[in-house]
Design a protein around this motif. Structure first.
Motif, PDB file in Angstrom:
ATOM      1  N   ASP A  53      14.404   2.353 -23.535  1.00  0.00           N
ATOM      2  CA  ASP A  53      14.255   1.253 -23.783  1.00  0.00           C
ATOM      3  C   ASP A  53      14.327   1.270 -25.338  1.00  0.00           C
ATOM      4  N   THR A  64      11.278  -5.121 -18.189  1.00  0.00           N
ATOM      5  CA  THR A  64      11.039  -4.484 -19.065  1.00  0.00           C
ATOM      6  C   THR A  64      12.029  -3.549 -19.254  1.00  0.00           C
ATOM      7  N   ASN A  65      12.433  -3.427 -20.927  1.00  0.00           N
ATOM      8  CA  ASN A  65      13.290  -2.248 -21.076  1.00  0.00           C
ATOM      9  C   ASN A  65      13.326  -0.896 -19.516  1.00  0.00           C
ATOM     10  N   ASP A  66      12.157  -0.505 -19.583  1.00  0.00           N
ATOM     11  CA  ASP A  66      12.213   1.114 -19.119  1.00  0.00           C
ATOM     12  C   ASP A  66      12.343   0.270 -17.706  1.00  0.00           C
ATOM     13  N   ARG A 115      12.403  -6.349 -26.203  1.00  0.00           N
ATOM     14  CA  ARG A 115      11.353  -4.623 -25.533  1.00  0.00           C
ATOM     15  C   ARG A 115      11.351  -5.549 -24.075  1.00  0.00           C
TER      16      ARG A 115
END
Length: 333
Positions: free
Chosen positions: A32, A20-22, A42
């Motif tokens: 994010d 994920t972006n996180d 995303r």
């Protein structure tokens, strides 16, 4: 009737590691919000340790064969910029692992345009009578060449594979490929590149720099080249096919960046909701992006038999290309 290459099956495969972006923000100076705003992405998927491009290609190829209800092919073509090795090609390995040993098998490297170049190649093999069935796979493990210190590229790309089976048929069938327009411009070779590893660097007399083994891209210049070249080739291929832009039911472009997809649709005057978009879920998967999008859209019932589909891509080289077809009614597996 005129002999034609007809799309008979589609398949795709994404590796198991979801990023994920996180996840990226925890390892580099990004967020994010920053990624979504600039790319529309995303999440993406990366190959697990021990996986290679051929592993992804085999899975997608098997799904394409199954979708077509076939177990054989006369040719296997793999479009990739991230082969298992510089030598030999990845396609023979894929063919053997799919039980297609003995078939002609070779790679194509037109970077993100590789799948469209591959469609033209497969079409040529079939219309010339050299092959009855061609398995074309776009497969990438971008994670193997991404620079973890370069957020301009490392947040964009993902790994994955998508494939189609093309069979010999007639030009008036649903699924028959129409004309193809391809182009290149070597003046832009440095806009999208991996500088080290080839003869140019190895025979330069100078050792590669730390970043030279990684993928590099000049994003701003690439953006406008991509929109311009894809729009030009889309118009040209529709003219050759005798179709109008308002007849396009689905625009399937290389999933480079959501802003590029939207700008391209606007430039062509095609409503944005007719453009297939999956970059938010899988990232930019290079030569695999169009077949992954096709396989997902078909599985979800988004693509319907009889719809006029326009395919277009842009990639390193610089390369670009477009083609058209009327979507067939494929088996659902």
């Amino acid at each position: 009737m005129t002999r034609a290459a007809v799309l008979a099956g589609v398949g795709s495969y994404l590796p198991p590691r979801r990023v994920t972006n996180d996840d990226l923000a925890a390892a580099m100076d990004t967020s994010d919000s920053w990624i979504r705003t600039r790319t529309g992405i995303r999440q993406r998927f990366f190959a697990s340790e021990g996986m290679a491009t051929s592993d992804l290609a085999v899975e997608a190829g098997a799904q394409a064969l199954k979708s077509a209800g076939e177990t054989t092919a006369d040719a296997v073509v793999v479009a990739t910029m991230t082969p298992d090795r510089p030598c030999p090609g990845t396609a023979p390995t894929v063919a053997t692992r799919l039980g297609l040993g003995g078939a002609m098998a070779f790679d194509i490297n037109a970077v993100c345009t590789g799948f469209v170049y591959g469609l033209a190649t497969a079409q040529g093999l079939i219309t010339a009578g050299t092959a009855e069935r061609v398995l074309l796979i776009g497969a990438e493990t971008h994670s193997s060449v991404l620079n973890p210190d370069d957020r301009s590229t490392s947040v964009i790309f993902g790994d994955g594979a998508g494939g189609v089976l093309l069979r010999a048929g007639e030009a008036d069938e649903l699924g028959a490929l129409g004309p193809t327009v391809l182009g290149s411009d070597g003046e832009g070779a440095d806009l999208i590149t991996v500088r080290a590893g080839g003869s140019r660097q190895r025979l330069s007399g100078s050792p590669p720099g730390p970043a030279d083994h990684y993928f590099a891209m000049q994003g701003r210049a690439v953006f406008w080249h991509a929109v311009t070249r894809m729009a030009e080739s889309c118009r040209a291929v529709l003219e050759r096919a005798g179709r109008r832009l308002d007849e396009v039911d689905r625009l399937v472009s290389h999933q480079a960046n959501l802003r590029i997809i939207n700008h391209l649709a606007d430039e062509l005057g095609v409503p944005r909701d007719r453009a297939l978009v999956n970059i938010d879920r899988v990232g930019n998967t290079g030569a695999a992006s169009i077949p992954i999008a096709l396989a997902e859209a078909d599985a979800e019932g988004v693509l319907r038999a009889g719809e006029h589909v326009l395919l277009t891509a842009f990639g390193g080289g610089l390369t670009w290309g477009s083609t058209v077809l009327t979507w067939p009614g494929l088996q659902r597996t």
